[in-house]
Design an enzyme around this catalytic site. Structure first.
Site, PDB file in Angstrom:
ATOM      1  N   ASP A   2       0.811  -1.214   0.000  1.00 18.93           N
ATOM      2  CA  ASP A   2       0.000   0.000   0.000  1.00 18.93           C
ATOM      3  C   ASP A   2       0.848   1.270   0.000  1.00 18.93           C
ATOM      4  OD1 ASP A   2      -2.403   1.321  -0.010  1.00 18.93           O
ATOM      5  OD2 ASP A   2      -2.844   1.019   2.105  1.00 18.93           O
TER       6      ASP A   2
ATOM      7  N   PRO B 258      -8.682   6.986   7.390  1.00 15.58           N
ATOM      8  CA  PRO B 258      -7.291   6.886   6.936  1.00 15.58           C
ATOM      9  C   PRO B 258      -7.070   7.705   5.678  1.00 15.58           C
ATOM     10  CG  PRO B 258      -8.510   4.937   6.279  1.00 15.58           C
ATOM     11  CD  PRO B 258      -9.463   5.778   7.085  1.00 15.58           C
TER      12      PRO B 258
ATOM     13  N   LEU C 253     -15.646  24.473  19.162  1.00 18.71           N
ATOM     14  CA  LEU C 253     -14.907  24.353  20.420  1.00 18.71           C
ATOM     15  C   LEU C 253     -14.542  22.902  20.738  1.00 18.71           C
ATOM     16  CD1 LEU C 253     -16.863  26.935  22.609  1.00 18.71           C
ATOM     17  CD2 LEU C 253     -14.783  27.286  21.284  1.00 18.71           C
TER      18      LEU C 253
ATOM     19  N   GLU D 199      -0.321  16.503  15.096  1.00 18.38           N
ATOM     20  CA  GLU D 199       1.090  16.320  14.784  1.00 18.38           C
ATOM     21  C   GLU D 199       1.241  16.686  13.316  1.00 18.38           C
ATOM     22  OE1 GLU D 199       4.377  13.852  13.202  1.00 18.38           O
ATOM     23  OE2 GLU D 199       2.989  12.479  14.197  1.00 18.38           O
TER      24      GLU D 199
ATOM     25  N   GLY E 232       3.697  19.078  10.174  1.00 22.78           N
ATOM     26  CA  GLY E 232       4.936  18.948   9.411  1.00 22.78           C
ATOM     27  C   GLY E 232       6.180  19.140  10.259  1.00 22.78           C
TER      28      GLY E 232
ATOM     29  N   GLU F 229       9.427  21.990   4.062  1.00 19.60           N
ATOM     30  CA  GLU F 229       9.411  20.535   4.227  1.00 19.60           C
ATOM     31  C   GLU F 229       9.313  19.858   2.859  1.00 19.60           C
ATOM     32  OE1 GLU F 229       7.122  17.369   7.094  1.00 19.60           O
ATOM     33  OE2 GLU F 229       5.878  18.786   5.979  1.00 19.60           O
TER      34      GLU F 229
ATOM     35  N   LYS G  66       5.634  25.180  17.651  1.00 21.52           N
ATOM     36  CA  LYS G  66       5.546  26.085  16.501  1.00 21.52           C
ATOM     37  C   LYS G  66       4.608  25.493  15.434  1.00 21.52           C
ATOM     38  CE  LYS G  66      10.074  26.593  15.789  1.00 21.52           C
ATOM     39  NZ  LYS G  66      11.363  27.178  15.328  1.00 21.52           N
TER      40      LYS G  66
ATOM     41  N   GLY H 234       2.579  21.709  15.321  1.00 20.72           N
ATOM     42  CA  GLY H 234       1.380  21.262  16.003  1.00 20.72           C
ATOM     43  C   GLY H 234       1.469  21.358  17.509  1.00 20.72           C
TER      44      GLY H 234
END
Length: 484
Positions: free
Chosen positions: A97, A181, A249, A255, A257, A387, A457, A460
């Site tokens: 995959d 996913p 809210l 998480e 880059g 990135e 930063k 995340g």
């Protein structure tokens, strides 16, 4: 590696396999050959609504949250056992995959997925509160409760591990889950839905909807029945996730880059450092948020280290992920390969020197790119600052410790960092100054479910793994009982 039969994927909702409401399906491609592997159901808003309603009914009915933590832990232990019992099939699915080398899938992905569930199984029956001393004539205590329905949205690069890092703590705390996913790599998520059911997770507690992010992901993110969002992905999409969840809210952990710096000081053991450097940027074909694509080297050893890399990197085995000797497989898709090509072309335009690599590889029609080392770029180069998410390493010299730290902290990201040195005092001193959620010393990618990770930063907030992860899937309730 013997071939496995891949069943056409269906949505998993309420403990049942079903097609999308409108019958839509989407193709899943083998990145090592550019060929279609199978098709899976493509969920729409109606399918997401059905999955969230199923999760809500399961949560409100107490079929999972009503179990004791010990009972939940026992079932999660069984999940870990089933992962190990089905390791060969899971590894093959992940390799087909994502394009990961089969040896990596066994050693890293499947092993860590089992460890994830085992770790959170142990934590499931350690959730507790505390009694608080107050001047009131009252008994005051706290307890931790599950949040409700968790939306787990996971990326293409580590489907099995990053699903477990969210589903594991969510279930340990007593929540129910709807998992979306990545549309490119859904196969292990569907396989795991079946394993979770076999382990004894009640129907409706875990639901899996496959489909496109702008449709299924957006519907899940905006659904009023979702109580918390756990997201791993790009910083750009993460901003949208945070803004959208913020309208309702909803608590979010993200998480995002990364663009980590790996600092090599003049006193480093270069032989060991080279291993850590290469692992940091070619691991998972560079498709690793916590990878180390920026190498910062003390000027006194800069030329020496570049020469070592020029000799060593071309020898890293690149090829068919089904070959047990392969270290670097293909990129996960055509768009990811093109992105890497564009950045390397940009590096040439910005004055970068290609030390080795710098070209795509024509292998079986797959999405392969040579591991690439680039020198002579300025720190404000886009190739240094952004990135790339591929097997590309930029190398910059520095003159002293302050400059090394300043360069390491100079990008918007802060997920991981590395320090290569034999000076223990320096290792601790520099680690304290690096703006990153995790710092590795004299190696790279040392990860374990007991050790939390996450970003600062633009990388995340919130933490996955460790007991800290459970904080994101519970809320604290205070109870004060008058003793008058």
């Amino acid at each position: 590696m013997s071939p496995i039969e891949i069943e056409p994927g269906r949505l998993f909702v309420g403990g049942q396999w079903r097609e999308a409401a409108d019958g839509a399906r989407t193709e899943v491609v083998d990145p090592s050959r550019g060929a279609v592997l199978t098709t899976v159901a493509e969920a729409g808003a109606a399918d997401v609504d059905a999955a969230v309603r199923s999760a809500r009914e399961a949560f409100d009915g107490g079929t999972w949250s009503g179990l004791s933590g010990r009972e939940r832990g026992r079932i999660l232990h069984r999940v870990a056992e089933l992962i190990r019992e089905n390791a060969d099939e899971l590894a093959q699915l992940e390799s087909l995959d994502v394009g990961k080398p089969i040896s990596l899938c066994h050693a890293v992905d499947v092993t860590n997925a089992a460890n994830d569930y085992e770790h959170f199984a142990a934590l499931a029956h350690s959730l507790d509160g505390s009694v608080r001393n107050t001047p009131m004539n009252a008994l005051a205590y706290t307890k931790r409760e599950p949040l409700g329905v968790v939306a787990a949205i996971t990326p293409f690069n580590f489907p099995l591990i990053l699903a477990g890092s969210k589903i594991g703590p969510a279930l340990a705390a007593g929540n129910t889950v709807v998992h979306k996913p990545a549309d490119e790599t859904p196969l292990s998520a569907l396989y795991m839905a079946g394993l979770l059911q076999r382990a004894g997770v009640p129907d409706g507690v875990v639901n899996v909807v496959t489909g496109a992010g702008p449709v299924a992901g957006e519907a899940l993110l905006r659904h009023r029945g979702v109580d918390k969002v756990a997201f791993t992905g790009s910083t750009a999409i993460g901003r949208h996730v945070a803004a959208t969840a913020g309208e309702a809210l909803k608590p979010v952990t993200m998480e995002l880059g990364g663009n980590a710096a790996n600092i090599v000081f003049e006193d480093a053991d270069l032989e060991k450092a080279v291993g850590a450097i290469i692992k940091a940027f070619v691991f998972n074909t560079g498709q690793f948020c916590m990878g180390g694509p920026r190498l910062l080297v003390a000027r006194s050893v800069h030329s020496t280290l570049l020469g070592i890399l020029a000799d060593a990197v071309p020898g890293v085995p690149v090829g068919d992920p089904r070959d047990p000797g392969t270290v670097v497989g293909p990129m996960a898709g055509e768009k990811h390969l093109k992105k890497v090509e564009e950045y390397v072309d940009l590096a040439r335009k910005e004055g970068g020197r290609i030390v080795c690599g710098g070209e795509r590889l024509d292998l079986d029609g797959g999405f392969y790119y040579q591991p690439t080392v680039i020198a002579d770029l300025s720190n404000d180069s886009r190739v240094v600052q952004e990135e790339i998410f591929g097997p590309v390493l930029t190398v910059q010299p520095f003159d002293d410790e302050d400059e090394a730290v300043a360069l390491a902290n100079s990008t918007p990201y802060g997920l991981a960092s590395g320090v290569q040195t034999t000076n223990l005092a320096r290792a601790h001193r520099v680690a304290d100054r690096l703006q990153a959620g995790i710092v590795w010393v004299n190696d790279w990618a040392m990860l374990d479910p007991a050790v939390p990770f996450g970003g600062v930063k633009d990388s995340g907030y919130g933490r996955e793994y460790g007991p800290e992860a459970l904080d994101a899937y519970t809320r604290v309730k205070s109870v004060v009982v008058s003793l008058d």
